[in-house]
Write a protein that holds these residues in place. Structure first.
Motif, PDB file in Angstrom:
ATOM      1  N   LEU A 291      54.005 -36.156   7.046  1.00  0.00           N
ATOM      2  CA  LEU A 291      52.870 -37.035   6.773  1.00  0.00           C
ATOM      3  C   LEU A 291      52.093 -36.557   5.552  1.00  0.00           C
ATOM      4  CD1 LEU A 291      51.427 -37.375  10.406  1.00  0.00           C
ATOM      5  CD2 LEU A 291      53.206 -38.758   9.327  1.00  0.00           C
ATOM      6  N   ASN A 292      51.453 -37.492   4.867  1.00  0.00           N
ATOM      7  CA  ASN A 292      50.563 -37.150   3.767  1.00  0.00           C
ATOM      8  C   ASN A 292      49.289 -36.527   4.344  1.00  0.00           C
ATOM      9  OD1 ASN A 292      48.058 -37.976   2.037  1.00  0.00           O
ATOM     10  ND2 ASN A 292      49.811 -37.989   0.632  1.00  0.00           N
ATOM     11  N   LYS A 293      48.963 -35.317   3.895  1.00  0.00           N
ATOM     12  CA  LYS A 293      47.877 -34.553   4.487  1.00  0.00           C
ATOM     13  C   LYS A 293      46.520 -35.255   4.331  1.00  0.00           C
ATOM     14  CE  LYS A 293      45.950 -30.167   3.447  1.00  0.00           C
ATOM     15  NZ  LYS A 293      46.149 -28.853   2.839  1.00  0.00           N
ATOM     16  N   GLU A 294      46.205 -35.709   3.094  1.00  0.00           N
ATOM     17  CA  GLU A 294      44.903 -36.311   2.833  1.00  0.00           C
ATOM     18  C   GLU A 294      44.747 -37.634   3.586  1.00  0.00           C
ATOM     19  OE1 GLU A 294      46.894 -35.100   0.442  1.00  0.00           O
ATOM     20  OE2 GLU A 294      45.717 -33.265   0.090  1.00  0.00           O
ATOM     21  N   ARG A 295      45.803 -38.457   3.568  1.00  0.00           N
ATOM     22  CA  ARG A 295      45.718 -39.746   4.247  1.00  0.00           C
ATOM     23  C   ARG A 295      45.587 -39.565   5.757  1.00  0.00           C
ATOM     24  NH1 ARG A 295      49.751 -41.573   0.470  1.00  0.00           N
ATOM     25  NH2 ARG A 295      51.361 -41.615   2.092  1.00  0.00           N
TER      26      ARG A 295
END
Length: 951
Positions: A888-892
């Motif tokens: 997964l994209n960390k920031e999103r």
């Protein structure tokens, strides 16, 4: 073998349905369902679809939520044919509901997240519009309800989602049968028995229910005519039997006579929905010019106003502006929704009369919601005097009889005098029997035991009716102390809310100021709000002829210059307190601002943001909040006023709310008995009022004895051999929890009265929760357990005040105490980690902190900071593992979790899949991948954030 009786019941039901006129069709899966749908729609519409044309039909059917699909079902449809022509068709004939195609099928398999096989489905024009889930005799109906909810999660939305078109669910174990609308928000408490017109239940599915309720024309009528699509909250509702019979009786009277009539349906039974539905149906009668649905604005809360205005914009607001109403009387508007206040102005003010005169001889039907409050006075005479060809119908929960009639300028007038015959009756005993409303637990408090000092406190109220004593500061202080001491107990730690009804505005002001003073002294943290009506030119109590001396004026505090202030000034002062708490800007400067304040209070009580609403008369009638469970009373109530006030507390919501609590600081015993007798009968008191405390103690002890027969010791739970044995334990302990839930709301409750001590209860509860975790945890898709659909009713265990902050305080106590006391604290921590639902997900981490970190902390003041450092480290580690494992994209992901916490709404599947880095999942993978990510995010939030923030 355990499934065999269920299959026999299914076969008998299918046979009976075919005898009622359903065609038997064998459908094994969704592919068969779609083929059959095509042929049935073609037959119903007298057309033939090509494959590409039918693909367009399926495309229409596959779109939208359950609510949007219900609208699609009822709308005329249009596609472009292969040759370019327009083709119009319908999914169901709404106007002539008997003219549809009826089939029955059973054992349809649909594969979604898991493969599920459905018991019996009724198809109308090929669409599954009624689904019946069966259980063998002896099993709880709730298991069938839970099974349908499982289907909703796992397979109803799979592929073309045709099972999302189900309008009505039926659940039965043969001898007991209930129905409900396809609305996942409702609990099992909001499912209904079918009855005959005399409110006698028809529960056996083979002996009565199938022939009465599932008969093709009747079930179609329920779907086409007696369902409500709630636009405000986007869900389906279906009328209960007494609502159905009332509307049928009312429509019959309009169709076949010009007589008036009234409906007596007890408070809390959904009269507004019934009367509004009747209004809608009457608009379809050609001979009726207008149907006018009249409500009293004072009875409306925020939710009801939204409901009415969603149907007819601006029909109900805070003003008496009648311009729009007069316009609707003159234009093509068939159904007018208005307030009694606006109607009164329209037919009494000279400048409106000329425009209204043309309607005087037209056939107009008036329906009055809660008729006894809006119709006893000059308004009734004015309406009947103006309209010459009208028919009037009233709905009331508490009719006016000779015994409770109040004399006015026209003498003592009853509901019969105004509206003629009672067309249908559903009294409070009927509603309690059907579990549509709760019983009342009434406590008369003349003295109570102070929880701090254990001293007996005498409030001095029994049979006292001397105003000076009733209004004395000392008495009021004691009552406020009682409420502060017992409010958490009454409302299950503020899971629910309360209302406090007092005898006068002067008394209310005193009470409010006592609560406020005690809050400033940190004696409670209750959010108290109030509202009351005031008059513009009330008597000034300071204009009494006594002029204070100059010395007294100088010595006085500035705000104490006058001993009294107008009630409006006081109300504005209290509204300012409210504004500070909620960041609002209400006042009494004009009627609209006051009306907005009224609406906001209504909304805040329903949302449980207000703990106690302090009132004199407002909100004691018409206000409907399932979250309200306690009414404190310090005023004299009688007859319909008493029943109306008590009934604010008895709306159904869930298992935790087992009764409406009435705490009376006056002796209303005789008044209560008289009111119950008047509105039901003298034998009804035992039905309506909860049993005494000692009876529930006896019931608990008997239930404990049954538990011991199944599991003589706590460790015996570990030795249960089969799922049937585990089920018996679950049921036995759940019954104990239910009775304990009732006992806990009594002021007198103490564990010493019971045969089971608190530690035993907690130990058994821990085993109960272990079984819940085992049953509700991940299991193989093809494994079916008899425990899958058992309701553990965990809301009975929920305690808001037990969180990680509480555990940290115990850790400080553990570190600071001697060995002997430390052992007791350690045991308490272990109990809480095992038995408190919201701590169980954190158990492993907290135990690791105790094991690895606690001993090395020398100063107890450092424990909160060290725990926070430990928790932040573990939370960050778990978050990084989650995003890495799922790619997964960390920031999103961080942003999505923050939005989830703020909105308290689970993210949509597309939002979850948007978190993925790299290749997106295929169409078939989208659902399982989305479900897996959602579960991990919810588990992460439950473990590391819920009950932890702010520790």
């Amino acid at each position: 073998m355990s499934r065999q009786p269920e299959l026999i019941l299914e076969e008998k039901l299918v046979q009976q349905l075919t005898e009622l006129g359903y065609g038997l069709v064998h459908i094994k899966d969704e592919e068969d369902l779609i083929k059959n749908l095509k042929s049935q729609l073609e037959k119903h519409n007298g057309i033939t679809f090509s494959e590409t044309e039918f693909d367009k039909v399926l495309n229409i059917l596959s779109k939208g939520s359950i609510f949007e699909k219900a609208k699609t079902l009822r709308e005329k449809q249009h596609i472009i044919r292969d040759n370019g022509d327009n083709l119009y068709f319908e999914f169901i004939n709404i106007e002539h509901w008997c003219q549809n195609q009826y089939q029955v099928t059973h054992q349809v398999s649909v594969e979604g997240k898991y493969k599920n096989r459905y018991d019996v489905t009724l198809l109308i024009n090929g669409l599954p519009l009624v689904h019946i889930e069966l259980k063998r005799r002896g099993l709880e109906l709730k298991e069938a309800f839970n099974q349908i909810n499982r289907y909703q999660r796992h397979s109803f939305s799979a592929n073309y989602s045709l099972y999302q078109y189900v309008q009505i669910f039926v659940i039965s174990n043969g001898v007991n049968t209930k129905y409900y609308a396809n609305n996942r928000r409702q609990s099992f408490k909001q499912t209904f028995y079918w009855t005959d017109i005399e409110n006698k239940r028809i529960t056996n599915i083979l002996d009565g229910f199938a022939s009465d309720f599932l008969e093709p024309c009747h079930i179609s009528k329920m779907i086409c005519k007696y369902m409500v699509l709630n636009e405000t909250y986007k869900y389906l509702m279906v009328l209960r039997p007494y609502q159905y019979y009332a509307v049928e009786a009312l429509v019959d009277r309009v169709t076949n006579s010009q007589k008036n009539g009234y409906i007596w349906h007890t408070t809390g039974s959904g009269k507004t929905l019934t009367s509004f539905k009747a209004s809608q149906i009457l608009t379809r009668l050609a001979k009726i010019k207008k149907v006018v649905f009249v409500v009293d604005r004072r009875d409306l809360d925020y939710q009801t106003i939204k409901e009415f205005n969603s149907f007819s914009k601006g029909s109900v607001d805070g003003t008496d502006n009648t311009r729009q109403l007069v316009k609707q009387f003159r234009d093509d508007t068939k159904l007018i929704v208005t307030t009694i206040q606006k109607l009164n102005v329209a037919i009494s003010k000279k400048h409106h009369l000329e425009r209204m005169l043309k309607l005087q001889n037209e056939r107009i039907v008036f329906i009055f919601d809660e008729c006894h409050r809006s119709q006893f006075g000059e308004t009734h005479a004015r309406i009947t005097g103006f309209f010459k060809n009208l028919q009037m119908f009233g709905f009331t929960g508490t009719p006016i009889f000779k015994d409770n009639a109040v004399k006015n300028i026209q003498g003592k007038r009853t509901t019969f005098d105004l509206f003629s015959d009672c067309l249908h009756k559903y009294v409070i005993t009927d509603a309690i029997r059907d579990e549509n409303v709760l019983k009342f637990s009434v406590e008369y408090v003349g003295r109570y035991r102070d929880r701090e000092s254990a001293n007996e406190i005498d409030i001095q109220v029994e049979d006292i009716d001397i105003e000076e004593l009733l209004e004395s500061e000392q008495r009021l202080e004691k009552i406020v102390d009682y409420i502060i001491a017992y409010h958490n107990k009454k409302t299950h730690n503020k899971t629910f809310t309360g209302m406090f009804a007092v005898g006068s505005i002067a008394s209310l002001i005193k009470y409010y100021e006592i609560f406020r003073r005690k809050k400033l002294l940190s004696q409670h943290n209750l959010k108290i709000a109030t509202i009351f009506s005031y008059t513009e030119n009330e008597e000034d109590l300071d204009a009494n002829g006594f002029i204070p001396s100059e010395e007294l004026l100088i010595a006085a505090e500035p705000e104490a210059e006058y001993r009294h202030s107008h009630t409006r000034e006081k109300l504005d002062e209290f509204i300012e307190d409210y504004n500070r708490i909620f960041g609002s800007a209400y006042s009494t400067r004009d009627s609209q601002s006051f009306y907005n304040y009224y609406n906001d209070i209504s909304k805040k009580v329903k949302e449980r943001k207000i703990d106690i609403l302090l009132v004199v008369n407002m909100f004691l009638t018409g206000f409907d909040s399932p979250a309200l469970n306690t009414l404190y009373v310090d005023k004299n109530l009688r007859y319909h006023g008493l029943i109306q006030a008590y009934s604010r507390t008895n709306r159904i919501i869930n298992e935790l709310k087992s009764q409406g609590n009435i705490v009376s600081f006056r002796n209303l015993k005789n008044a209560t008995d008289e009111a119950i007798t008047l509105f039901s009968n003298k034998d009804a008191i035992e039905v309506i009022i909860m049993k005494p405390y000692d009876d529930y103690v006896t019931a608990f002890n008997e239930a404990f004895e049954k538990l011991l027969q199944i599991v003589p010791t706590v460790d015996s739970v570990n030795e249960l051999e089969t799922e049937d044995d585990e089920l018996e334990f679950i049921k036995a302990f759940r019954e104990l929890m239910r009775i304990k839930n009732i006992l806990g709301s009594f002021s007198d409750f103490k564990w010493e009265d019971l045969d089971m001590d608190e530690q035993q209860f907690e130990d058994y509860k821990s085993k109960y929760l272990d079984l819940h975790d085992k049953v509700k945890g991940d299991r193989q898709a093809d494994k079916v357990s008899i425990l899958d659909d058992v309701d553990f009713e965990l809301e009975l265990i929920h305690r808001d005040e037990i969180n990680v902050r509480y555990i940290i305080q115990l850790l400080i106590k553990l570190k600071a105490n001697e060995k002997k006391d430390a052992e007791q604290v350690r045991k308490e921590i272990s109990n809480l980690l095992n038995t408190e639902k919201q701590l169980r997900s954190k158990k492993e981490l907290i135990e690791r902190f105790i094991r690895e970190n606690l001993e090395g902390i020398e100063n107890t003041d450092d424990i909160p900071q060290e725990f926070e450092k430990f928790w932040d480290f573990e939370q960050n580690k778990a978050f990084l593992e989650l995003v890495k494992k799922e790619n997964l994209n960390k920031e999103r992901t961080q942003a999505l979790i923050e939005h989830f916490l703020y909105s308290e709404k689970e993210p949509m599947r597309d939002e979850l899949l948007d978190l993925l880095e790299g290749d997106k999942p295929t169409l078939l993978q989208r659902k399982p991948v989305g479900d897996r990510i959602l579960k991990k995010i919810v588990d992460f939030v439950e473990t590391f954030i819920n009950g932890v923030v702010g520790v």
